[in-house]
Design a protein around this motif. Structure first.
Motif, PDB file in Angstrom:
ATOM      1  N   LYS A 132       0.737  -1.155  -0.096  1.00  0.00           N
ATOM      2  CA  LYS A 132       0.723   0.238   0.251  1.00  0.00           C
ATOM      3  C   LYS A 132       0.483   1.548   0.041  1.00  0.00           C
ATOM      4  O   LYS A 132       0.716   1.966  -0.305  1.00  0.00           O
ATOM      5  N   GLU A 135       2.147   2.004  -3.193  1.00  0.00           N
ATOM      6  CA  GLU A 135       1.390   2.506  -4.343  1.00  0.00           C
ATOM      7  C   GLU A 135       1.302   3.960  -4.166  1.00  0.00           C
ATOM      8  O   GLU A 135       0.820   4.709  -4.684  1.00  0.00           O
ATOM      9  N   SER A 138       4.597   5.971  -5.924  1.00  0.00           N
ATOM     10  CA  SER A 138       4.880   5.897  -6.876  1.00  0.00           C
ATOM     11  C   SER A 138       4.451   6.952  -7.992  1.00  0.00           C
ATOM     12  O   SER A 138       5.098   7.199  -8.854  1.00  0.00           O
TER      13      SER A 138
END
Length: 251
Positions: A132, A135, A138
């Protein structure tokens, strides 16, 4: 029909009408009461949801500091906070991105000076939580790395701002990123978050003392050609030993 019977009939009809009106009033009161109760319940549910949502995403627990930018040092720094949220730092910034091993505080702090948000997490954080975080990290101007000895499971840091978290799913984390990435506290807003160093602490630890100069080299001699980018000011023109060409004689 006698007069007495007619009177009795009228009274009976009046009683029936009065009873019907009372029933209608009771039904109306019940209907309005039930409707009012539903409205009150809906208001209470919405208020409860809004209060909980505010509590779940509030940034009131963000810790702040007052560090000035542009304080460079070649040596390891002892920071007041763990992890740091500003202060002296290495002239080379850490390339923004996702790292699977710890990175140097001094390089990461320089990236925060350029506007990056640095997410650190305890090395034993479950993989689902790390995924998580990956993500969230990113995007541009984001750093992510494990951090041994972290005071909470996850810490989000930007220049002069920091938030401790217990879960990657905490709604405050994306709000922190939105507010503080390239935020108003950024000393060098718009500076690059690439072109610096991409090494980890194990690969290139920051020295405890300043590197010694080569024999005969003057103080502040130029860095090697493969050195990472820094914020040091450039000279007006590179030095050269090439001879100055003679002017071409006129024909």
């Amino acid at each position: 029909m006698t007069k007495e019977k007619a009177q009795a009939r009228r009274e009976h009809l009046n009683r029936m009408r009065d009873e019907q009106r009372r029933k209608e009033r009771r039904a109306a009161l019940l209907m309005w009461g039930a409707g009012g109760a539903v409205v009150v319940l809906l208001v209470a549910v919405v208020a409860y949801y809004l209060v909980n949502e505010r509590a779940a995403t509030s940034l009131d627990n963000v810790v702040t500091a007052k560090y000035a930018g542009s304080q460079h040092t070649q040596t390891k720094v002892t920071y007041k906070e763990n992890p740091p949220m500003g202060g002296e730092h290495n002239p080379a910034w850490q390339n923004c991105g996702i790292y699977e091993q710890p990175i140097n505080n001094e390089n990461a702090v320089h990236s925060m000076e350029h506007g990056a948000v640095w997410i650190t997490y305890q090395p034993d954080l479950p993989k689902a939580e790390v995924d998580k975080l990956r993500e969230l990290a990113s995007k541009d101007y984001m750093l992510l790395s494990p951090y041994p000895g972290l005071p909470s499971k996850i810490v989000a840091s930007s220049w002069n701002n920091q938030l401790k978290l217990d879960s990657a799913n905490d709604g405050r984390l994306p709000r922190f990123i939105t507010k503080y990435k390239n935020g108003r506290d950024t000393p060098e807003l718009g500076a690059s978050c690439s072109g610096g160093v991409g090494t980890t602490t194990a690969e290139a630890p920051i020295p405890e003392t300043a590197p010694s100069q080569p024999p005969g080299a003057p103080d502040g001699s130029a860095a090697p050609s493969d050195a990472p980018a820094t914020d040091a000011p450039a000279t007006d023109a590179p030095a050269t030993d090439a001879p100055v060409p003679s002017p071409t004689p006129a024909p």
